[in-house]
Design a protein around this motif. Structure first.
Motif, PDB file in Angstrom:
ATOM      1  N   LYS A 188       1.766 -15.773 -20.647  1.00  0.00           N
ATOM      2  CA  LYS A 188       2.741 -15.888 -19.555  1.00  0.00           C
ATOM      3  C   LYS A 188       4.156 -15.913 -20.101  1.00  0.00           C
ATOM      4  CE  LYS A 188       3.915 -19.011 -15.697  1.00  0.00           C
ATOM      5  NZ  LYS A 188       3.497 -20.254 -14.993  1.00  0.00           N
TER       6      LYS A 188
ATOM      7  N   HIS B 180       5.123 -12.347 -21.214  1.00  0.00           N
ATOM      8  CA  HIS B 180       4.938 -11.230 -20.297  1.00  0.00           C
ATOM      9  C   HIS B 180       5.548 -11.442 -18.919  1.00  0.00           C
ATOM     10  CE1 HIS B 180       1.880 -10.315 -23.335  1.00  0.00           C
ATOM     11  NE2 HIS B 180       1.833  -9.081 -22.864  1.00  0.00           N
ATOM     12  N   ARG B 181       6.040 -12.640 -18.646  1.00  0.00           N
ATOM     13  CA  ARG B 181       6.457 -12.922 -17.272  1.00  0.00           C
ATOM     14  C   ARG B 181       7.556 -11.981 -16.789  1.00  0.00           C
ATOM     15  NH1 ARG B 181       5.672 -16.787 -13.425  1.00  0.00           N
ATOM     16  NH2 ARG B 181       7.235 -16.630 -11.807  1.00  0.00           N
TER      17      ARG B 181
ATOM     18  N   PRO C  85       4.922  -6.772 -12.345  1.00  0.00           N
ATOM     19  CA  PRO C  85       3.493  -6.635 -12.037  1.00  0.00           C
ATOM     20  C   PRO C  85       2.740  -5.824 -13.081  1.00  0.00           C
ATOM     21  CG  PRO C  85       4.790  -5.200 -10.636  1.00  0.00           C
ATOM     22  CD  PRO C  85       5.771  -6.053 -11.385  1.00  0.00           C
ATOM     23  N   LYS C  86       1.408  -5.819 -12.964  1.00  0.00           N
ATOM     24  CA  LYS C  86       0.566  -5.170 -13.962  1.00  0.00           C
ATOM     25  C   LYS C  86       0.717  -3.654 -13.981  1.00  0.00           C
ATOM     26  CE  LYS C  86      -3.640  -6.613 -14.704  1.00  0.00           C
ATOM     27  NZ  LYS C  86      -5.041  -7.079 -14.480  1.00  0.00           N
TER      28      LYS C  86
ATOM     29  N   TYR D  75       2.028  -2.644 -17.238  1.00  0.00           N
ATOM     30  CA  TYR D  75       1.257  -2.988 -18.429  1.00  0.00           C
ATOM     31  C   TYR D  75       0.508  -1.764 -18.949  1.00  0.00           C
ATOM     32  CZ  TYR D  75       1.693  -8.043 -17.359  1.00  0.00           C
ATOM     33  OH  TYR D  75       2.149  -9.308 -17.116  1.00  0.00           O
TER      34      TYR D  75
ATOM     35  N   ASP E 125      -6.266 -10.793 -12.688  1.00  0.00           N
ATOM     36  CA  ASP E 125      -4.977 -10.825 -12.011  1.00  0.00           C
ATOM     37  C   ASP E 125      -4.487 -12.269 -11.971  1.00  0.00           C
ATOM     38  OD1 ASP E 125      -4.737  -8.104 -11.437  1.00  0.00           O
ATOM     39  OD2 ASP E 125      -5.921  -8.280  -9.600  1.00  0.00           O
TER      40      ASP E 125
ATOM     41  N   GLN F 213       1.938 -12.941 -11.773  1.00  0.00           N
ATOM     42  CA  GLN F 213       2.227 -11.510 -11.846  1.00  0.00           C
ATOM     43  C   GLN F 213       2.533 -10.926 -10.466  1.00  0.00           C
ATOM     44  OE1 GLN F 213      -1.516 -10.429 -13.682  1.00  0.00           O
ATOM     45  NE2 GLN F 213      -0.561 -10.159 -15.698  1.00  0.00           N
TER      46      GLN F 213
ATOM     47  N   ARG G 216      10.647  -8.688 -10.315  1.00  0.00           N
ATOM     48  CA  ARG G 216       9.967  -9.417  -9.235  1.00  0.00           C
ATOM     49  C   ARG G 216      10.602  -9.042  -7.903  1.00  0.00           C
ATOM     50  NH1 ARG G 216       9.563 -15.444  -9.267  1.00  0.00           N
ATOM     51  NH2 ARG G 216       7.648 -15.019  -8.124  1.00  0.00           N
TER      52      ARG G 216
END
Length: 725
Positions: free
Chosen positions: A411, A414-415, A419-420, A423, A432, A436, A482
């Protein structure tokens, strides 16, 4: 004459540069709105080809090869910067930690997602001492894999690989971060008088850690978290615990995650306090060209790991500093500790009457043993009752510690990737995670034109359609990717109740749009944006033009279960100059807050200008306010805002309330319009006025509409990372 320069001083160069900090116009004219933050990552600073797509490039990366090469580096000790105990694990972990640790939840800025630690101010922060060496050690890997491997990815991967090498079962890793190419000097890192200035300069009260000024999270300028020696350098673990809790909470970490990160972060590696602490030079930005970009030159360093200087504290936290184990908690709870000065003069904690088998081997000569150490923040884990209870559970259950730390580390690192959808690579966890902000895939197979027709036939006004779509999309933050319209979280708590979203009006609009979405099989998220497009198209048609607003299907609808409501509170718009909204007086001007939102939305100054002017004449102001609605044709997408702001038949004056303004007819003194400073800045600021003049010129009506549509679409699609892949 021989043509030589005969002016005083002889050199034709303006030393310090035309754009040096001391020469910025704000130095001479402090009321000038500095727009630099909107252009700090301009394409002119990017050395990559204009058609380079990092998302495409990273897909071809040899992910396992990169991992393996970093793993090999861990024990390839370099003579110019030897590894502690022959292992760079602690150094690489600190590099990753400090790359990620500048992130703050308040505005999403900082963090590891852009590789910003390569540039000032972070590159030369005291807390990042000698991380320049860690990056040089990693350079062979970066060079080998080229463009597809970003520095931002490599800096975070290094610590993750190190933990794996030393025995932790890591949770995973994602590639996909994209580098920036210059410093983020316009980010508010604090207004302290100097590096490591007393905490007093960034809190209302030192006794109240929560009074730290937003959006800051570190207790001092130049630190990632808190002072390891104690609040203002005074050992007091109980007080330090308050700052640890505050700092990590502003990174969206709870007490369990905070304790796990503290324990796990100091389970490996060591602190460095060389003998010449007072003689260590500053960071890379302070150095001479012959330093080749290295900083923190230490005359006491003799080429041995045990004489390096970083923080001034000296020692390791565990008896086996290159192994993931439970040694940190074993020692923390086994012994009583006392505060002592390191050999460099820094406060640290050392155990009383320690057994020889618990001592730490020297980083260079294993035959020499030293006391382990703890920082004031480490002692807070023992002194603070909440942290102590958590750490006691970790101590009894090492597997629980390992699992909790692995997820907290993931976290932490990667925060700020969003969103994924951002990635890449084979090490991405399948699970999930709620932080995220997961969003299910949306339907793309429905009749868009039929939905538009139903929206257009409803009783919703142009202002309702446009304002609702804008409110849904404006939460997006390019800083940590975000927010945004995807997910339609505007219909969920807490967003549906935010004052800035006009809850009653929002509920009325959703009551019309939701049945339309259900009937068509479309997501509410898509329909909200589509409704905004319909509103814009109506305003364009009313102005006598016909331009279709681009639209992409596929947004999904998030649920309450997918939404960490508490973490979304920081996205609440306490001000939005695009809709002329300000919740209260924050001691910051409306135009500065407008600039901040524009930057978070990823807009240029020109895009900000065209959106403000267009939203005003459409009538999309908060609460139907008439401030800045410089038109007699409200609801039509015209250039009237810019015509008025540049028209010398008007004069401006302060309104009776002292907080707003009026535009008066010069001939009659009649008040024609009202305004806020977020309106008038487009006439008073020289740069923004230049943009305004472009749209006020005859013949640019179509250009204005075209530019507005492009900027509008950019905001509506800002969080559509699936369209970029």
């Amino acid at each position: 004459m021989d043509g030589s320069n005969t002016s005083k001083g002889g050199c034709p160069v303006m030393h310090g540069g035309n754009t040096g900090i001391g020469n910025h116009p704000a130095k001479w004219w402090p009321k000038t709105l500095n727009l630099d933050i909107l252009h700090q990552h301009d394409v002119k600073t990017n050395p990559m080809d204009s058609d380079y797509n990092h998302r495409e490039a990273v897909k071809a990366l040899d992910f396992q090869g990169v991992w393996d090469d970093v793993d090999k580096l861990l024990t390839d000790s370099q003579v110019w910067w030897p590894a502690d105990w022959g292992h760079y694990g602690g150094l690489f972990i600190r590099l990753s930690w400090h790359a990620a640790g500048s992130y703050r939840l308040g505005d999403g800025r900082g963090g590891a997602a852009t590789g910003n630690i390569r540039f000032e101010p972070l590159n030369s922060w005291p807390d990042n001492a000698s991380l320049d060496k860690a990056r040089r050690i990693l350079w062979p890997v970066k060079k080998k894999y080229g463009n597809a491997l970003s520095w931002a990815d490599l800096l975070v991967l290094a610590g993750t690989v190190a933990y794996s090498n030393m025995g932790l079962e890591v949770y995973g890793f994602a590639f996909g971060r994209e580098d920036i190419w210059g410093p983020e000097i316009d980010i508010n890192w604090g207004h302290d008088s100097e590096m490591l200035a007393p905490t007093d300069e960034r809190v209302e009260s030192v006794e109240d850690a929560t009074s730290l000024y937003n959006p800051l999270s570190a207790s001092h300028m130049g630190l990632i978290y808190v002072n390891p020696e104690g609040v203002n350098g005074n050992p007091n673990p109980a007080e330090t615990a308050k700052y640890v809790r505050m700092t990590f909470s502003r990174m969206a970490m709870d007490d369990v995650e905070t304790a796990a990160l503290t324990v796990g972060g100091h389970t490996v590696g060591k602190a460095h306090g060389g003998l010449a602490a007072d003689e260590v030079t500053g960071g890379p930005a302070d150095g001479d060209v012959i330093n080749a970009g290295f900083g923190w030159s230490d005359p006491g360093f003799d080429g041995n790991a045990n004489t390096a200087h970083t923080s001034g504290l000296e020692g390791a936290w565990t008896s086996n500093p290159t192994q993931w184990d439970n040694g940190y908690l074993d020692l923390l709870f086994k012994y009583e500790w006392e505060s002592k000065k390191s050999r460099a003069g820094a406060w640290q904690w050392e155990p009383i009457d320690i057994a020889e088998e618990d001592m730490v081997p020297d980083a260079t000569d294993p035959s020499i043993k030293h006391n382990p150490i703890m920082t004031d923040a480490d002692m807070a884990m023992k002194v603070d009752p909440v942290y102590r209870e958590i750490c006691e559970k970790f101590h009894k259950d090492p597997a629980y510690l390992s699992e909790t730390f692995a997820k907290a580390w993931f976290k932490l690192t990667h925060r700020d990737m969003g969103p994924k959808a951002n990635y890449y690579g084979p090490f991405v966890p399948k699970e999930d995670l709620i932080w995220q902000d997961p969003i299910p895939a949306g339907n793309t197979d429905y009749d868009v034109n039929a939905v538009k027709a139903q929206i257009a036939a409803s009783d919703l006004s142009v202002a309702d359609l446009v304002a609702t779509a804008w409110d849904s999309a404006r939460t997006y933050r390019a800083s940590d990717m975000r927010g945004g319209a995807n997910g339609a979280r505007i219909r969920l708590a807490p967003q549906k109740d935010w004052a800035g979203n006009e809850p009653q009006r929002l509920a009325n609009v959703l009551s019309v749009l939701e049945p339309i979405a259900a009937k068509a099989g479309a997501s509410i998220a898509d329909v909200i944006v589509l409704a905004g497009n319909v509103g814009v198209e109506k305003a364009i048609k009313a102005a006598g033009h016909s331009i279709e607003v681009p639209f992409e299907t596929g947004r999904g609808d998030a649920t309450d279960e997918m939404t960490d409501a508490d973490s979304f509170s920081v996205l609440e718009p306490v001000a939005d100059g695009f809709r002329n909204y300000m919740q209260s007086d924050f001691g910051t001007s409306a135009e500065e807050l407008l600039l901040d939102r524009a930057q978070l939305l990823g807009l240029t100054a020109a895009e900000m200008t065209v959106l403000v002017g267009g939203l005003r004449v459409i009538g999309a102001n908060f609460g139907g306010s008439k401030h800045g609605v410089f038109t007699q044709r409200e609801g039509q997408l015209t250039t009237d805002f810019f015509d008025t702001i540049t028209d010398m038949d008007y004069k401006w004056a302060t309104a009776a309330d002292g907080g707003t303004y009026v535009l008066k007819d010069r001939a009659t003194d009649e008040v024609k319009y009202t305004a806020t400073s977020a309106d008038l800045v487009f006439g008073s600021n020289s740069i923004l006025r230049a943009f305004s003049e472009v749209y006020a010129q005859n013949g640019n009506e179509t250009k204005f509409i075209r530019d507005f549509v492009a900027a509008w679409t950019k905001v509506m699609n800002a969080d559509r990372f699936d369209l970029l892949a």
